[in-house]
Design a protein around this motif. Structure first.
Motif, PDB file in Angstrom:
ATOM      1  N   PHE A   1      54.746 -55.420 -73.017  1.00 51.05           N
ATOM      2  CA  PHE A   1      53.114 -55.041 -73.240  1.00 51.05           C
ATOM      3  C   PHE A   1      52.206 -56.681 -73.441  1.00 51.05           C
TER       4      PHE A   1
ATOM      5  N   GLU B   1      48.539 -56.881 -73.383  1.00 48.76           N
ATOM      6  CA  GLU B   1      47.735 -57.038 -74.371  1.00 48.76           C
ATOM      7  C   GLU B   1      46.936 -58.368 -74.169  1.00 48.76           C
TER       8      GLU B   1
ATOM      9  N   ASP C   1      56.764 -50.506 -73.093  1.00 51.76           N
ATOM     10  CA  ASP C   1      56.498 -51.490 -73.004  1.00 51.76           C
ATOM     11  C   ASP C   1      56.546 -50.866 -71.196  1.00 51.76           C
TER      12      ASP C   1
END
Length: 276
Positions: free
Chosen positions: A134, A138, A230
């Motif tokens: 994750f 980002e 995730d």
């Protein structure tokens, strides 16, 4: 984005060039703004129903219908009345991912206490390198944000090696979100095609929304999904739209009007967004 090839009078062309100079924009941005105003069709606009603090405080009745939500956007996320699952708005359709794992298309009369949508019109369309987590996701998306003070709509399509999601289950009426999250269902999927529907919101929005990245997943076959916890994926097609206009519709229900929404709920909201 669609290219237009048209003939316009010389006087309009001169006025257009003057406006581009005045605003320091582009021909595309000025024409888009003019058409948006003339056709009464907002662009680069985020429309939000209620505030995140109301959810945290246990106010999650069906404040607005799916039909009403789709009048304001074709892309976004939210939840359903009584926190009955995660909402994914994709390509003008609204999907409900329930705590049982069941995914279904929501009917026009289905109620929602919170939703954030836009008419998705991406300005960026690229392919990313693989993402391993994750946090990695980002970082990939960060490269296509040029400001920390506006909102962004983000769509990623492709093949996912591993996806971990969650979906809330309906709690007893009035239960605070932080307690309802303790009973959420979590799911893991492997080697699956699908889409991530995401929003990035600036830090100042934590008073009324979910700041930072917020993604919901929906599989290509529309059988699996949920709030993203995730992820691991190969190259993904990434589309990004900068959103500079924000509209907030506040509920008029008795529960909302009488709720104490003066507290800072960012910490409780952050807890509810995580895996448990």
């Amino acid at each position: 984005m669609t290219n237009l090839d048209m003939a316009i009078p010389a006087s309009l062309k001169a006025a257009l060039e003057a406006e581009v100079t005045r605003t320091k924009g582009t021909t595309s941005s000025v024409v888009t703004a003019a058409l948006s105003q003339y056709l009464a069709m907002p662009v680069h606009t985020l429309f939000q129903v209620s505030i995140s603090g109301a959810l945290v405080a246990g106010v999650y009745d069906g404040e607005v219908s799916v039909k009403s939500i789709l009048e304001h956007g074709d892309f976004g996320l939210g939840t359903f009345a009584n926190l009955d699952g995660e909402m994914v708005v994709l390509d003008g359709r609204v999907y409900q991912v329930q705590g049982t794992g069941r995914v279904s298309e929501a009917g026009p009369d289905a109620g929602a206490p919170f939703a954030v949508v836009t008419r998705f019109s991406p300005q960026t369309d690229v392919e990313t390198v693989s993402v391993a987590s994750f946090k990695d996701l980002e970082a990939r998306c960060d490269k296509y944000r040029n400001s920390g003070n506006i909102f962004y709509a983000i769509r990623l399509d492709g093949h996912f090696t591993r996806v971990r999601t969650r979906a809330v289950n309906p709690p007893q009426h009035g239960t605070r979100l932080v307690d309802a999250a303790k009973a959420q269902s979590e799911f893991s999927f492997s080697d699956i095609d699908g889409t991530l529907v995401g929003l990035w919101s600036p830090g100042f929005s934590s008073a009324f929304s979910i700041s930072g990245y917020h993604f919901h997943f929906l599989s290509k076959d529309r059988q699996h999904g949920g709030h993203l916890l995730d992820v691991e994926a190969g190259p993904l097609r990434l589309k990004v739209e900068a959103l500079t206009d924000f509209h907030l519709a506040l509920p008029e229900s008795e529960a909302f009007l009488k709720a104490d929404l003066s507290k800072n709920t960012a910490e409780e909201l952050a807890y509810a967004e995580q895996a448990h």
